[in-house]
Design a protein around this motif. Structure first.
Motif, PDB file in Angstrom:
ATOM      1  N   UNK A 106     -10.534  -2.000  13.804  1.00  0.00           N
ATOM      2  CA  UNK A 106      -9.898  -1.512  14.986  1.00  0.00           C
ATOM      3  C   UNK A 106      -9.354  -0.200  14.893  1.00  0.00           C
ATOM      4  N   UNK A 107      -9.233   0.638  13.395  1.00  0.00           N
ATOM      5  CA  UNK A 107      -8.639   2.044  13.332  1.00  0.00           C
ATOM      6  C   UNK A 107     -10.088   3.017  13.767  1.00  0.00           C
ATOM      7  N   UNK A 108     -11.582   2.306  13.272  1.00  0.00           N
ATOM      8  CA  UNK A 108     -12.728   3.304  13.406  1.00  0.00           C
ATOM      9  C   UNK A 108     -13.308   3.521  11.949  1.00  0.00           C
ATOM     10  N   UNK A 109     -12.334   3.241  10.845  1.00  0.00           N
ATOM     11  CA  UNK A 109     -13.110   4.076   9.515  1.00  0.00           C
ATOM     12  C   UNK A 109     -12.746   2.427   8.437  1.00  0.00           C
ATOM     13  N   UNK A 110     -13.081   2.944   7.597  1.00  0.00           N
ATOM     14  CA  UNK A 110     -13.194   1.777   6.639  1.00  0.00           C
ATOM     15  C   UNK A 110     -12.268   2.146   5.343  1.00  0.00           C
ATOM     16  N   UNK A 111     -11.766   1.648   4.461  1.00  0.00           N
ATOM     17  CA  UNK A 111     -10.738   1.814   3.237  1.00  0.00           C
ATOM     18  C   UNK A 111     -11.784   1.689   2.244  1.00  0.00           C
ATOM     19  N   UNK A 112     -10.207   2.802   1.432  1.00  0.00           N
ATOM     20  CA  UNK A 112     -11.381   2.301  -0.249  1.00  0.00           C
ATOM     21  C   UNK A 112     -10.503   2.003  -1.274  1.00  0.00           C
ATOM     22  N   UNK A 113      -8.953   2.500  -1.455  1.00  0.00           N
ATOM     23  CA  UNK A 113      -8.293   1.658  -2.189  1.00  0.00           C
ATOM     24  C   UNK A 113      -6.914   1.221  -1.131  1.00  0.00           C
ATOM     25  N   UNK A 114      -6.439   0.519  -1.551  1.00  0.00           N
ATOM     26  CA  UNK A 114      -5.104  -0.344  -0.920  1.00  0.00           C
ATOM     27  C   UNK A 114      -3.890  -0.259  -2.503  1.00  0.00           C
ATOM     28  N   UNK A 115      -2.272  -0.166  -1.922  1.00  0.00           N
ATOM     29  CA  UNK A 115      -1.557   0.556  -2.530  1.00  0.00           C
ATOM     30  C   UNK A 115      -0.316  -0.654  -2.243  1.00  0.00           C
ATOM     31  N   UNK A 116       0.869  -0.688  -2.909  1.00  0.00           N
ATOM     32  CA  UNK A 116       1.847  -1.510  -2.982  1.00  0.00           C
ATOM     33  C   UNK A 116       2.934  -1.001  -3.915  1.00  0.00           C
ATOM     34  N   UNK A 117       4.485  -1.114  -3.575  1.00  0.00           N
ATOM     35  CA  UNK A 117       4.789  -0.813  -3.973  1.00  0.00           C
ATOM     36  C   UNK A 117       6.231  -2.407  -4.084  1.00  0.00           C
ATOM     37  N   UNK A 118       6.416  -2.674  -5.533  1.00  0.00           N
ATOM     38  CA  UNK A 118       6.648  -3.787  -5.748  1.00  0.00           C
ATOM     39  C   UNK A 118       8.032  -3.800  -6.142  1.00  0.00           C
ATOM     40  N   UNK A 119       9.514  -4.174  -5.802  1.00  0.00           N
ATOM     41  CA  UNK A 119      10.912  -4.051  -5.961  1.00  0.00           C
ATOM     42  C   UNK A 119      11.086  -5.023  -7.472  1.00  0.00           C
ATOM     43  N   UNK A 120      11.179  -4.210  -8.476  1.00  0.00           N
ATOM     44  CA  UNK A 120      11.682  -4.915 -10.170  1.00  0.00           C
ATOM     45  C   UNK A 120      12.810  -5.965 -10.138  1.00  0.00           C
ATOM     46  N   UNK A 121      13.871  -5.850  -9.188  1.00  0.00           N
ATOM     47  CA  UNK A 121      15.213  -6.636  -9.594  1.00  0.00           C
ATOM     48  C   UNK A 121      14.992  -8.024  -8.395  1.00  0.00           C
ATOM     49  N   UNK A 122      13.643  -8.181  -7.619  1.00  0.00           N
ATOM     50  CA  UNK A 122      13.482  -9.263  -6.835  1.00  0.00           C
ATOM     51  C   UNK A 122      11.841 -10.062  -7.979  1.00  0.00           C
TER      52      UNK A 122
END
Length: 497
Positions: free
Chosen positions: A134-150
């Motif tokens: 889709x975007x013409x390049x691969x990915x090396x690493x992924x991230x995410x954020x989690x709200x500890x209140x939920x």
């Protein structure tokens, strides 16, 4: 206190895990359905995606059981950037190799055991290939954020993600705008490629990733006082050669800008120099003594045509002498023992330049390869202007020539370390024979099995095919590796005849 007993997965639920599949959502209808579900059921009730992005759904027998979105990574996350170990400039130019799992949703009444981890596993298996398509390049690493209140990030933990810490509590509301939210999130990351962090912080990216960095313009990082120091050195010694009507951008400022660009790897010509100039701050442009626009009151930066004019008329030899003197003032006398010779082609310009640097990257000089030839004679010309006494010259296989070795050793008083590859088979075979057939101290063997221990054989094979200096000639150096030709002239491409 008694522990909660883990609920067993029913046969029906296991069937869902085994036969459910994920779908990359590309049609407008599927994308709208995904966004609507997230707005309605996700606790953030928002589906704004920043930059490059993808959407997925987990489907079983036509029913959507979950949805997820992936988008561009955060600009700066302290714990993430420390985990990767890259510099701020590497982060800016390589951040596209990261993606953020911005939303992860399980539909109401579909919270089967292990469903979310199964969904995550299937996404991670195809995320990078889908991103490449889709975007013409691969990915090396992924991230995410989690709200500890939920949530506590359990779905990410069981899927092999690492918990790094918490954010500072800022929300990104635009490309370059953040707002304080006073709700720090957990930071989770996962490498998609083995040793991804090592590769992301390396001086050179793997070839498959390099295009990402090349697509991001280099940004000027020079400090104002550094610019002023170089400007002063140029103003004192390089005269203005342009007409008065063409001096909207002072020559010293233009030269200083070109030097800074080349120091940061911009070597493709006027177009890329103009892009680099656009990255300068107002303070940097002011230090270059560029004029402001009478309407906007902002300092203007030069365009492609200005760079073209300056580059065509500039005295390169004079500029090199000025830069070398200025470099000595800033760094002190040159003391490194290593000299590295390397040729580079200037893209879109049809020019090849041979450069000399030391092991710390210090510039020692350069020369343009003459037309209708190659970098071999240019390297010889460049070495003539360097003090090689006590130095070690390193070069690639193209420069493994007896003329070059003779120049370094006998004329310059230095030593050399040259590369031998398969395109010089005679020389390669000769060198191999030195270690197989010839005895070295403290013992002899092979064809000289009768020689005394520690004695050096007088001659092995055809001495004319060895390396320079095999025999102690009058006024020469004893103990050098063998003399004569460094191989067949026919086998060294580009060798002058």
């Amino acid at each position: 206190m008694s522990k909660h007993k883990r609920r067993e997965i029913s046969d029906d639920e296991q069937h869902v895990l085994d036969h459910g599949h994920i779908r990359l959502l590309t049609s407008p209808e599927a994308i709208a359905r995904c966004d609507e579900a997230i707005v309605k059921h996700h606790y953030l009730h928002n589906v704004s995606l920043v930059g490059e992005h993808l959407r997925y759904a987990f489907i079983y027998k036509g029913q959507w059981l979950g949805a997820a979105t992936w988008s561009a990574a955060a600009f700066h996350i302290k714990d993430r950037d420390q985990f990767i170990g890259w510099t701020a400039e590497q982060c800016r130019r390589r951040r596209c190799l990261l993606a953020n799992n911005s939303r992860l949703l399980v539909m109401p009444d579909c919270h089967y055991p292990n469903l979310i981890s199964r969904f995550m596993k299937l996404m991670l298996e195809r995320l990078s290939p889908d991103w490449q398509e889709r975007w013409g390049h691969p990915l090396a690493l992924v991230e995410t954020f989690v709200d500890p209140r939920f949530y506590q990030g359990t779905a990410y933990k069981v899927s092999g993600w690492s918990h790094l810490g918490k954010t500072a509590g800022w929300t990104r509301n635009a490309d370059d705008f953040y707002e304080k939210n006073d709700a720090p999130k957990q930071i989770w990351v996962r490498e998609l490629v083995k040793k991804a962090c090592v590769k992301l912080r390396a001086p050179q990216l793997p070839a498959a990733w390099a295009q990402v960095q090349e697509a991001v313009p280099v940004r000027c990082t020079a400090k104002v006082q550094e610019i002023r120091s170089l400007m002063q050195a140029i103003e004192e010694e390089v005269p203005e050669f342009r007409r008065a009507q063409a001096r909207a951008y002072p020559l010293a400022g233009m030269i200083c800008l070109i030097v800074m660009a080349m120091a940061q790897g911009v070597v493709r010509g006027p177009t890329d120099l103009a892009r680099y100039a656009e990255s300068l701050t107002q303070a940097q442009l002011r230090a270059l003594k560029f004029r402001d626009d009478p309407h906007t009151r902002e300092i203007r930066y030069p365009k492609k045509t200005v760079f073209t004019t300056v580059l065509h008329q500039l005295d390169g030899d004079l500029l090199e002498r000025v830069l070398l003197r200025w470099q000595d003032q800033v760094l002190g006398p040159w003391q490194d023992q290593i000299v590295i010779i390397d040729g580079k082609k200037v893209r879109h310009a049809g020019v090849e330049i041979v450069n000399a640097v030391d092991s710390q990257g210090r510039f020692l000089g350069s020369t343009v390869t003459p037309s209708k030839t190659n970098e071999i004679p240019a390297a010889g010309q460049l070495l003539e202007g360097l003090d090689l006494a006590g130095k070690i010259v390193l070069s690639d296989a193209l420069h493994t020539q007896d003329d070059r070795a003779r120049q370094i050793l006998f004329e310059g008083g230095g030593d050399y370390l040259m590369t031998v590859k398969g395109n010089q088979p005679t020389l390669q075979k000769t060198l191999e024979n030195l270690f197989v057939q010839q005895g070295f101290s403290p013992s002899a063997h092979g064809v000289n099995s009768g020689a005394e221990a520690g004695a050096q054989p007088r001659s092995i094979g055809n001495s004319k095919l060895g390396m320079l200096g095999s025999h102690a000639e009058p006024g020469g150096f004893s103990g050098s590796p063998v003399g004569g030709s460094t191989g067949d002239a026919r086998e060294a491409p580009g060798r002058p005849k």
